[in-house]
Design a protein around this motif. Structure first.
Motif, PDB file in Angstrom:
ATOM      1  N   ILE A   7       0.869  -1.164   0.000  1.00 60.05           N
ATOM      2  CA  ILE A   7       0.000   0.000   0.000  1.00 60.05           C
ATOM      3  C   ILE A   7       0.913   1.222   0.000  1.00 60.05           C
ATOM      4  CG2 ILE A   7      -1.682   1.369   1.283  1.00 60.05           C
ATOM      5  CD1 ILE A   7      -2.664  -1.247   2.560  1.00 60.05           C
ATOM      6  N   VAL A   8       0.712   2.101  -0.973  1.00 59.11           N
ATOM      7  CA  VAL A   8       1.494   3.330  -1.053  1.00 59.11           C
ATOM      8  C   VAL A   8       0.518   4.494  -1.055  1.00 59.11           C
ATOM      9  CG1 VAL A   8       3.166   4.660  -2.382  1.00 59.11           C
ATOM     10  CG2 VAL A   8       3.281   2.157  -2.395  1.00 59.11           C
ATOM     11  N   SER A   9       0.787   5.471  -0.196  1.00 63.06           N
ATOM     12  CA  SER A   9      -0.104   6.625  -0.113  1.00 63.06           C
ATOM     13  C   SER A   9       0.698   7.902   0.049  1.00 63.06           C
ATOM     14  CB  SER A   9      -1.045   6.478   1.083  1.00 63.06           C
ATOM     15  OG  SER A   9      -1.871   7.630   1.198  1.00 63.06           O
ATOM     16  N   ASP A  10       0.164   8.968  -0.516  1.00 61.92           N
ATOM     17  CA  ASP A  10       0.676  10.298  -0.225  1.00 61.92           C
ATOM     18  C   ASP A  10       0.363  10.576   1.243  1.00 61.92           C
ATOM     19  OD1 ASP A  10       1.748  12.824  -0.501  1.00 61.92           O
ATOM     20  OD2 ASP A  10       0.232  13.557  -1.881  1.00 61.92           O
ATOM     21  N   VAL A  11       0.876  11.667   1.764  1.00 59.77           N
ATOM     22  CA  VAL A  11       0.692  11.974   3.176  1.00 59.77           C
ATOM     23  C   VAL A  11      -0.244  13.169   3.361  1.00 59.77           C
ATOM     24  CG1 VAL A  11       1.870  12.618   5.314  1.00 59.77           C
ATOM     25  CG2 VAL A  11       2.969  11.036   3.726  1.00 59.77           C
TER      26      VAL A  11
END
Length: 174
Positions: A7-11
């Motif tokens: 899972i990759v997400s911006d902050v």
């Protein structure tokens, strides 16, 4: 072979900005941690992302992708991913700075927003012509770069092929 998903997400404005939603996500992830790796991917440098993890409800990630993709760092041991970023011989910070020093409409951002592979300027309301001119000047001085312009003020100069997406792909491959 590892069967976990990444899972990759911006902050900013994604994970941060709604504490109730972040708390629900953290609870959801906590019960499924063996199924997922978690990485935060931001324009901010990894030290700044790390500070947010340490001072907010953000779940501890496995990795940080910072500096618009120019940094990949594993969270726990602070080790960087080997061979990232690939900047090549046509990336020289001094040449880039010297080339853009006299350009109208560009103000170098403070050192805390700069890194070895990311040079950032404030460029308020830059036009397509401005961007093309700056790119042309850099190319004439032998620099193989890409320009990322967003928020009608932030201009990042990065090595060609290095960005949030390519960093994410490299981390996933790892």
């Amino acid at each position: 072979m590892d069967d976990r998903f990444l899972i990759v997400s911006d902050v900013d404005g994604t994970m941060l900005g709604d504490d109730d939603a972040l708390e629900r996500f953290a609870a959801w992830l906590s019960s499924r941690r063996e199924q997922f790796y978690l990485a935060y991917n931001s324009g901010r440098l990894s030290a700044s992302i790390r500070q947010s993890v340490e001072t907010t409800l953000l779940p501890e990630p496995d990795a940080l992708i910072g500096g618009v993709g120019t940094q990949i760092e594993f969270f726990v041991n602070r080790q960087t991913l080997d061979d990232w970023p690939v900047s090549g011989a046509n990336w020289n910070l001094l040449v880039i700075r010297d080339t853009l020093a006299a350009c109208e409409g560009l103000d170098l951002q403070p050192d805390e927003f700069l890194s070895e592979h990311k040079l950032s300027y404030y460029a308020y309301v830059a036009s397509e012509n401005d961007l093309a001119l700056w790119m042309s000047l850099l190319e004439k001085n032998g620099q193989c770069v890409q320009i990322v312009y967003n928020s009608v003020s932030d201009l990042d100069i990065l090595p060609v092929g290095v960005n949030k997406g390519t960093a994410c792909a490299d981390l996933a491959e790892h």
